[in-house]
Design a protein around this motif. Sequence first.
Motif, PDB file in Angstrom:
ATOM      1  N   LEU A 277       0.824  -1.211   0.000  1.00  0.00           N
ATOM      2  CA  LEU A 277       0.000   0.000   0.000  1.00  0.00           C
ATOM      3  C   LEU A 277       0.856   1.259   0.000  1.00  0.00           C
ATOM      4  O   LEU A 277       0.505   2.258  -0.630  1.00  0.00           O
ATOM      5  CB  LEU A 277      -0.940  -0.001   1.209  1.00  0.00           C
ATOM      6  N   TYR A 278       1.996   1.205   0.698  1.00  0.00           N
ATOM      7  CA  TYR A 278       2.884   2.367   0.669  1.00  0.00           C
ATOM      8  C   TYR A 278       3.396   2.602  -0.751  1.00  0.00           C
ATOM      9  O   TYR A 278       3.389   3.726  -1.246  1.00  0.00           O
ATOM     10  CB  TYR A 278       4.067   2.174   1.618  1.00  0.00           C
ATOM     11  N   ARG A 279       3.808   1.538  -1.414  1.00  0.00           N
ATOM     12  CA  ARG A 279       4.311   1.672  -2.783  1.00  0.00           C
ATOM     13  C   ARG A 279       3.208   2.110  -3.737  1.00  0.00           C
ATOM     14  O   ARG A 279       3.483   2.790  -4.735  1.00  0.00           O
ATOM     15  CB  ARG A 279       4.904   0.349  -3.252  1.00  0.00           C
ATOM     16  N   SER A 280       1.967   1.724  -3.448  1.00  0.00           N
ATOM     17  CA  SER A 280       0.868   2.066  -4.364  1.00  0.00           C
ATOM     18  C   SER A 280       0.617   3.565  -4.425  1.00  0.00           C
ATOM     19  O   SER A 280      -0.056   4.046  -5.346  1.00  0.00           O
ATOM     20  CB  SER A 280      -0.416   1.339  -3.951  1.00  0.00           C
ATOM     21  N   ILE A 376      12.243   1.848 -10.043  1.00  0.00           N
ATOM     22  CA  ILE A 376      10.935   1.186 -10.146  1.00  0.00           C
ATOM     23  C   ILE A 376      10.554   0.537  -8.823  1.00  0.00           C
ATOM     24  O   ILE A 376       9.367   0.452  -8.479  1.00  0.00           O
ATOM     25  CB  ILE A 376      10.968   0.150 -11.283  1.00  0.00           C
ATOM     26  N   GLY A 377      11.546   0.117  -8.050  1.00  0.00           N
ATOM     27  CA  GLY A 377      11.271  -0.492  -6.749  1.00  0.00           C
ATOM     28  C   GLY A 377      10.623   0.462  -5.764  1.00  0.00           C
ATOM     29  O   GLY A 377      10.096   0.035  -4.733  1.00  0.00           O
ATOM     30  N   GLN A 403      12.688  -3.300 -20.845  1.00  0.00           N
ATOM     31  CA  GLN A 403      13.377  -3.733 -19.631  1.00  0.00           C
ATOM     32  C   GLN A 403      12.654  -3.211 -18.389  1.00  0.00           C
ATOM     33  O   GLN A 403      12.527  -3.924 -17.388  1.00  0.00           O
ATOM     34  CB  GLN A 403      14.821  -3.251 -19.630  1.00  0.00           C
ATOM     35  N   GLU A 404      12.168  -1.970 -18.456  1.00  0.00           N
ATOM     36  CA  GLU A 404      11.423  -1.407 -17.333  1.00  0.00           C
ATOM     37  C   GLU A 404      10.137  -2.183 -17.075  1.00  0.00           C
ATOM     38  O   GLU A 404       9.734  -2.372 -15.917  1.00  0.00           O
ATOM     39  CB  GLU A 404      11.128   0.066 -17.603  1.00  0.00           C
ATOM     40  N   PHE A 405       9.517  -2.654 -18.134  1.00  0.00           N
ATOM     41  CA  PHE A 405       8.324  -3.496 -17.985  1.00  0.00           C
ATOM     42  C   PHE A 405       8.670  -4.802 -17.272  1.00  0.00           C
ATOM     43  O   PHE A 405       7.965  -5.236 -16.352  1.00  0.00           O
ATOM     44  CB  PHE A 405       7.715  -3.778 -19.354  1.00  0.00           C
ATOM     45  N   LYS A 412       6.278  -6.816  -9.062  1.00  0.00           N
ATOM     46  CA  LYS A 412       4.833  -6.968  -8.832  1.00  0.00           C
ATOM     47  C   LYS A 412       4.095  -5.643  -8.814  1.00  0.00           C
ATOM     48  O   LYS A 412       3.175  -5.432  -8.019  1.00  0.00           O
ATOM     49  CB  LYS A 412       4.575  -7.749  -7.529  1.00  0.00           C
ATOM     50  N   LEU A 413       4.492  -4.734  -9.707  1.00  0.00           N
ATOM     51  CA  LEU A 413       3.766  -3.478  -9.854  1.00  0.00           C
ATOM     52  C   LEU A 413       2.501  -3.725 -10.664  1.00  0.00           C
ATOM     53  O   LEU A 413       2.414  -4.681 -11.438  1.00  0.00           O
ATOM     54  CB  LEU A 413       4.629  -2.432 -10.573  1.00  0.00           C
ATOM     55  N   ILE A 414       1.526  -2.863 -10.505  1.00  0.00           N
ATOM     56  CA  ILE A 414       0.337  -2.880 -11.355  1.00  0.00           C
ATOM     57  C   ILE A 414       0.717  -2.200 -12.660  1.00  0.00           C
ATOM     58  O   ILE A 414       1.120  -1.030 -12.677  1.00  0.00           O
ATOM     59  CB  ILE A 414      -0.831  -2.138 -10.673  1.00  0.00           C
ATOM     60  N   VAL A 415       0.626  -2.919 -13.766  1.00  0.00           N
ATOM     61  CA  VAL A 415       1.085  -2.420 -15.069  1.00  0.00           C
ATOM     62  C   VAL A 415      -0.083  -1.844 -15.857  1.00  0.00           C
ATOM     63  O   VAL A 415      -1.081  -2.527 -16.109  1.00  0.00           O
ATOM     64  CB  VAL A 415       1.749  -3.552 -15.874  1.00  0.00           C
TER      65      VAL A 415
END
Length: 478
Positions: A277-280, A376-377, A403-405, A412-415
């Motif tokens: 949630l913090y990363r979101s 990205i992290g 590569q970023e994708f 586990k990012l929302i793409v």
Amino acid sequence: MKQKVKQFVERYLKEIIEGNAAVFAGAGLSAPAGFVNWRELLRPIAEELDLDADIETDFVALAQFHRNKHHGNKGQQNQLLIERFGVPKSPTANHDMLAKLPIETYWTTNYDDLIEKALLAHGKTPDVKYTEAHLALTRRGRDAVVYKMHGDISNPQDAVLAKDDYERYHVNRAAFVTALSGDLVSRTFVFLGFSFTDPNLDYILSRVRLNLEENQRKHYCFFKKRVKLTGETEEAFKNAVVRQELVIADLLRFNIEAVLVDEYAEIDEALQLLHRLYRSKSVFVSGSAEIFEPWGRAKVDAFGRILGSELAKHGYRVVTGLGKGVGDAVLSGVVDQVYRSSKSQLDEALLLRPFPQQIAAGERDAVWKRYREELIGQAGVAIFLLGNKIEDGKNVIADGMKQEFEIAVAEKLIVIALGTSGHAASEIFDQVAGKPDAYFVDLSAEAKSAVLMLGTLDAEPEVMVSEIIKAIAVSTKK
């Protein structure tokens, strides 16, 4: 996940975002790494005293009995500490999860170095303090302070272990008492792996309570619900359950709210949710272009400005490497929104890290890959648009975006791939749309539908950005 656990995550996340969060780590946090608890640490001492370590509960007194027998000589106890805590161990998943969060204050009664190791592994500089002399010094460039109130394994002769050490604590380590008292007043703690039997902490909590009374700050702790042990009588089990309930009720005197779980795995899940949630709240924007068709330059510029502005307006932090042809428009939108608002600061709304150009050709690929991973992290959502470059006089797909994708998927990012912008973004969308269940494992059906719709949407920039904000909201909903 229990409602009370979710409530803790929601409240503690707010404290993390506002920079008020702190952690108090007990022996239980280090146990999964292979370090012993007090009972196992002092088992050899108990045997020497002809006592049963499985029956004993007052381990501070046990250590003192042993020291008395040896006329105050601490040699054997120091050797035990070295043998049990001097062996290198790796941080646990929970240490790792905590180190990823922007928590600046750690307190622990543990002698091990797992907190420091976890922070270092994530590129953070810990300022470790285990003597009063350390409290007067500040490590330059520190990212977190680790207070080891009972000492450190590198200095076992001064470790707090026996009753003598505890009785003299408020004289020998008075500055630690003052420092912890101050943090308990100004920060919100979560106590992890802690049993609340430490007399030093009890004294400090009592002092804070007496000074502030009903104005004490809210803190949290986790307890595993008591279950019947193998061979335990029904009477003993009932007594243990009642005792746990009384301890939980007593902690409310210090405004410490207990979160009761059935299994320790629920604590792991809570920390994972906290991190997710913090990363979101941070959105990575990946985009680069030499050719702006099919959208055209005017639409790309307008989209970038509106996207940056609306993300900042809705409380998201934009994370970007300032991709050529796209990044400047996004940056302009964020800055414009922040400067028009009195509610936020630029640092809270933007993490800008342009790629270093003066890197030797033979090293660039490795350096840029690591750079992308670290950038990205920081995020929980990734938006991809366009993605092309000129190479040997020809317009080609930007391999950096691909590569970023891949990194975003690994993290586990929302793409969110805006396929109608063409180029790399179109290829990414086709890949994701072909196997949505593989790329959106944790998303609800509603969230998957909202995200996939964006890949085929071609509308005015205002409309597209509005749908992106909605999709992010539904995808990151707790």
